[in-house]
Structures are given as structure tokens and as C-alpha cells.
Design a protein around this motif. Structure first.
Motif, PDB file in Angstrom:
ATOM      1  N   HIS A 361     -33.576 -37.775 -54.005  1.00  9.95           N
ATOM      2  CA  HIS A 361     -33.993 -38.694 -52.817  1.00  9.95           C
ATOM      3  C   HIS A 361     -35.450 -38.150 -52.141  1.00  9.95           C
ATOM      4  O   HIS A 361     -36.419 -39.143 -51.973  1.00  9.95           O
ATOM      5  N   ILE A 418     -32.332 -44.182 -45.574  1.00 10.42           N
ATOM      6  CA  ILE A 418     -31.131 -45.080 -46.081  1.00 10.42           C
ATOM      7  C   ILE A 418     -31.207 -44.164 -47.778  1.00 10.42           C
ATOM      8  O   ILE A 418     -31.892 -44.873 -48.708  1.00 10.42           O
ATOM      9  N   GLU A 420     -29.263 -44.584 -50.365  1.00  7.64           N
ATOM     10  CA  GLU A 420     -28.767 -45.222 -51.112  1.00  7.64           C
ATOM     11  C   GLU A 420     -29.647 -46.070 -51.883  1.00  7.64           C
ATOM     12  O   GLU A 420     -29.570 -46.316 -53.058  1.00  7.64           O
ATOM     13  N   LEU A 423     -30.595 -43.674 -54.556  1.00  4.48           N
ATOM     14  CA  LEU A 423     -29.578 -42.965 -55.202  1.00  4.48           C
ATOM     15  C   LEU A 423     -28.627 -43.930 -55.810  1.00  4.48           C
ATOM     16  O   LEU A 423     -27.878 -43.561 -56.583  1.00  4.48           O
ATOM     17  N   PHE A 424     -28.821 -45.066 -55.563  1.00  6.33           N
ATOM     18  CA  PHE A 424     -27.643 -46.161 -55.896  1.00  6.33           C
ATOM     19  C   PHE A 424     -27.758 -46.118 -57.551  1.00  6.33           C
ATOM     20  O   PHE A 424     -26.739 -46.136 -58.348  1.00  6.33           O
ATOM     21  N   SER A 427     -26.629 -42.934 -59.342  1.00  9.41           N
ATOM     22  CA  SER A 427     -25.093 -42.990 -59.065  1.00  9.41           C
ATOM     23  C   SER A 427     -24.374 -43.798 -59.935  1.00  9.41           C
ATOM     24  O   SER A 427     -23.638 -43.635 -60.924  1.00  9.41           O
TER      25      SER A 427
END
Length: 432
Positions: A361, A418, A420, A423-424, A427
Motif C-alpha cells: 500500500h 482507502i 483496499e 490491496l484488493f 488479496s
């Protein structure tokens, strides 16, 4: 002692930059002078020499010259025009369609070539006369080209993320590559929003509708080029090969493609290879010199001093991240991306980790900041190239750049706060 080392290190570094000393030599000499504060000259020279050599002795770094070579082959291989035609299919019916085409083509070309400067030159050089002929304001078109060209530095394969992976101590390149997709698309979407607002205000035209048959032909011509992204990321995600091995495969793929397109011959290869070697050599020397500076900073506990100073201001992670973003935005105005990554990653990464920020991130945050920086005066490389290919003066383009910078900073804050967004995909696809 620490404050004296810091004073010598940064004082001599910025003095040499002002005097026009090349940045690699400025970093190496400043490191040597600062180490001499606490060690004899011969020991200091030995440390700097060892760090220069060990800094470049990395299998991961082989990806950089290979990706540069693949990008240069693609640049000469008629790639830009095919991607521009394909971009027209995606955005041809939107208001201000040529502006949107410029953004999408920059994102595609930049991601394949790995260079914002190459994207700004190749795509901007083709789009500028088309937009001018269709009644677009050349100044605004130049601003759009400049601010959309760095999106490819976030969308993989990205040399900037490879450099960050090395400096950060081995952060997963696969995770960084996947993490850059959504922020890179967000950067392009912000520029497209600016295009839509201006197009509606000035009633810019919509491109002519393309027949289904013609759309098929354009897509067919672009698919081999787009296939490079699929091959590289598919192989990395699937575990077929590493990012370094993918860079070598990219060279073979791009060379075969350029020969099939008949835009590049084997006679052109010596010049292409020479240009790639020169570019890679500059980056490798920067990396080696920056390893020496990183050792000098660590020896003087400068990262810890900066960390203590920032954390003394506030224990609120939001405030600290805002301060880091502000510093990086200012740094980006005066320093190109690679040296800024090399110098400031060792300083700010420990602070980010202490705040609980994931290293992937933070790498995206850092790169996004510096992407904005290469569009800003006085040293923004994308700014100079974008203006030179369109024939617009730099002072003319500053005004239309400002509102786009505002949108990009909003996107930067979204990426920062945010996690995510970054990192979305790692992941989802890697279980990161």
C-alpha cells in the motif's frame, strides 16, 4: 554527531544539484562526505565502493534493463498508432472523445512501455495534430496528455515499483504490480473527468461511429500488443515465471511482434539496444549510489530521527500520512521519480510500517505522489516532453494543469486512506 552527518549529507547533495552535478554523482559524493564525518577517508571510500557494487548486485534488478529494452522495441514497432485506434473504439462516442482517447492510449502505451516520457511523446505526438484539426484547445490537450502519461507507471509492468521492491527490502513485486492497477485506472479516470467537464463546456465533437467490421479489424490489429500485458501478468500471477523472467519474455515477445509488424528490422536493433543500455545504466548507477546514501543515513540514524520528529507532531496516522504526502508532493516538484524513490523510501517506509501501513500500500502511495511530480515544473520530465511534442509553451499549460492536479490529489487521498484500492487485487488473486 547525527545532526552534523545529516547537515553534510543533505547540504552537499542539494548544493551539487544546484551547481548542475549529475544526480548520481551528487548522491555518491554526498554519501562519501557524510561518512567521512565519522570514519577515515579510506574506510569511507571502501564503504561507498562496496555499497555501489552490492546495490547493483541483484537478480531482481535484471527486470529493469529487460523491460526498458522491451519498451524501446515497442516504441519503434508502430505500437502507439494501433493503441490509439483501439482507444477510439472504447471512447469514440464520449463528448470530447479525442481527449478520452488520449488518456486511454497513454494508459495502455505507458503500461506496456513502462515509461511516462515515451507515452507522452508517442501518443501526444500522434494525438496533438488530430485534436487541433478537430477544434480542441491545444493548451488543454497538452495538459491532458501530460497528466495521463504517468498512469502507466502504476499499471504494470512498472520499473518504479521494481525499484521500490528492492529498496523496501523485498516487497513482493507480484503484489505491487497487481496493487498498481486500480490506482492507475483511478488516475486515468480523474483526467477523463476533467476532459468530460471541459468537453461539455466547450461542446467538443464526438468521433464518427465505426462500423462493426472496421471495429473488428482495429481490435484484431491491437490484440497482439495488448497480449503482452496478458502474458506478463498471467505468467506472474499463475506462478509460471517471476517478474524478472517475465521481463526477458517481454523482450522476446515485443521483438517478434515488431518483426511481424515490419516496423523494426534487425538492423535497427543495435541502436535500440544501445539506447536501452544507456537508460538502464543511468538507473543502475542511481540505485548503487542511493544504496551508499541509505547506508550513510542508517549509520547516522537519520530515518529514526525523522520518524521521531514526525511522530512527535502527532500520533494520529491520518495526520502523519498527510504530512508524508505533502512532503512527497513537494519533493516530486524538484526531483525525478527514481532518485526520489531511492532516497525517501528508507526514510518514510519505517514510519509507515510503525503506523500499520502495508508495504505494498505504501509503495503505491509513494509512486502515485511522484507520478504527479513528473507533471510539474521545474523538472517534470512528462511536462517538458508533452509541451515539446505539441509546441505549447510551459507557462501556457500551467493554468489548465491546476484543476487536473486538484482531481489527482483527491485520488491520491483516496488511495492513501482507502487501502483496499491498492490491496484488493493482491488479496483476491495472490491471497496477499
Amino acid at each position: 554527531m547525527e545532526w552534523l552527518v545529516a547537515l553534510v549529507l543533505f547540504g552537499s547533495f542539494f548544493t551539487m544539484l544546484v551547481l548542475g552535478v549529475p544526480i548520481s554523482f551528487s548522491i555518491a559524493i554526498a554519501s562519501l562526505l557524510s561518512i567521512m564525518v565519522s570514519l577515515p577517508f579510506d574506510a569511507s571510500l571502501s564503504v561507498v565502493s562496496q555499497k555501489l557494487a552490492s546495490g547493483m548486485d541483484s537478480f531482481t534488478l535484471l527486470a529493469i534493463p529487460f523491460f526498458i529494452l522491451a519498451g524501446n522495441i515497442m516504441n519503434r514497432g508502430g505500437l502507439a498508432l494501433r493503441l490509439i485506434e483501439f482507444s477510439k473504439l472504447l471512447a469514440g462516442r464520449l463528448p470530447g472523445s479525442l481527449g478520452h482517447v488520449n488518456v486511454i492510449a497513454n494508459m495502455l502505451f505507458g503500461s506496456i512501455s513502462g515509461s511516462a516520457v515515451a507515452a507522452a511523446a508517442a501518443v501526444g505526438g500522434t494525438m496533438a495534430p488530430l485534436q487541433k484539426k478537430s477544434g480542441y484547445d491545444p493548451v488543454f490537450s497538452t495538459a491532458v496528455n501530460i497528466t495521463s502519461s504517468p498512469a502507466g507507471l502504476l499499471i504494470p509492468p512498472s520499473n518504479a515499483l521494481i525499484v521500490y521492491s528492492l529498496i523496501s527490502g523485498g516487497t513482493s513485486i507480484s503484489a505491487l504490480f497487481l496493487g498498481g492497477y486500480l490506482p492507475g485506472l483511478l488516475m486515468g479516470a480523474c483526467v477523463m473527468l476533467a476532459v468530460a467537464i471541459v468537453a461539455k463546456k466547450k461542446n467538443y465533437p464526438v468521433s464518427e461511429k465505426v462500423s462493426l467490421g472496421e471495429a473488428g479489424k482495429i481490435t484484431f490489429r491491437a490484440l497482439p500488443s495488448l497480449g503482452l500485458i496478458v502474458v506478463i501478468m498471467g505468467g506472474i500471477i499463475g506462478g509460471v515465471f517471476t517478474a524478472t523472467e517475465a521481463s526477458a519474455i517481454a523482450v522476446v515477445y515485443s521483438l517478434l511482434l515488431a518483426l511481424i509488424y515490419r516496423e523494426v528490422s534487425l538492423r535497427d536493433m543495435p541502436n535500440i539496444i544501445l539506447g536501452s543500455v544507456m537508460t538502464a545504466a543511468m538507473i543502475m548507477l542511481l540505485i548503487g549510489a542511493s544504496m551508499a546514501m541509505a547506508w550513510a543515513m542508517a549509520n547516522a540514524d537519520i530515518p529514526y530521527a525523522v520518524s521521531d520528529a514526525l511522530l512527535a507532531l502527532s500520533d494520529n496516522p491520518i495526520i502523519i500520512l498527510l504530512i508524508i504526502n505533502l512532503i512527497l508532493l513537494i519533493v516530486g516538484i524538484f526531483m525525478d521519480m527514481t532518485p526520489a524513490l531511492l532516497i525517501f523510501t528508507p526514510i518514510f517506509l519505517p514510519i509507515a510500517l510503525e503506523l500499520g501501513v502495508d508495504p505494498v500500500h505504501f509503495g503505491i502511495i509513494l509512486t502515485f505522489n511522484l507520478c504527479i511530480g513528473i507533471c510539474t515544473p521545474p523538472v517534470g520530465s512528462a511536462l517538458f516532453v508533452g509541451c515539446s511534442v505539441s509546441g505549447v509553451k510551459i507557462d501556457q499549460v500551467i493554468k489548465p494543469l491546476l484543476p487536473i492536479f486538484g482531481l489527482l490529489i483527491v485520488a491520491l487521498l483516496a488511495v492513501t486512506f482507502i487501502p483496499e484500492i491498492s490491496l484488493f487485487l493482491p488479496s483476491l488473486l495472490l491471497g496477499y
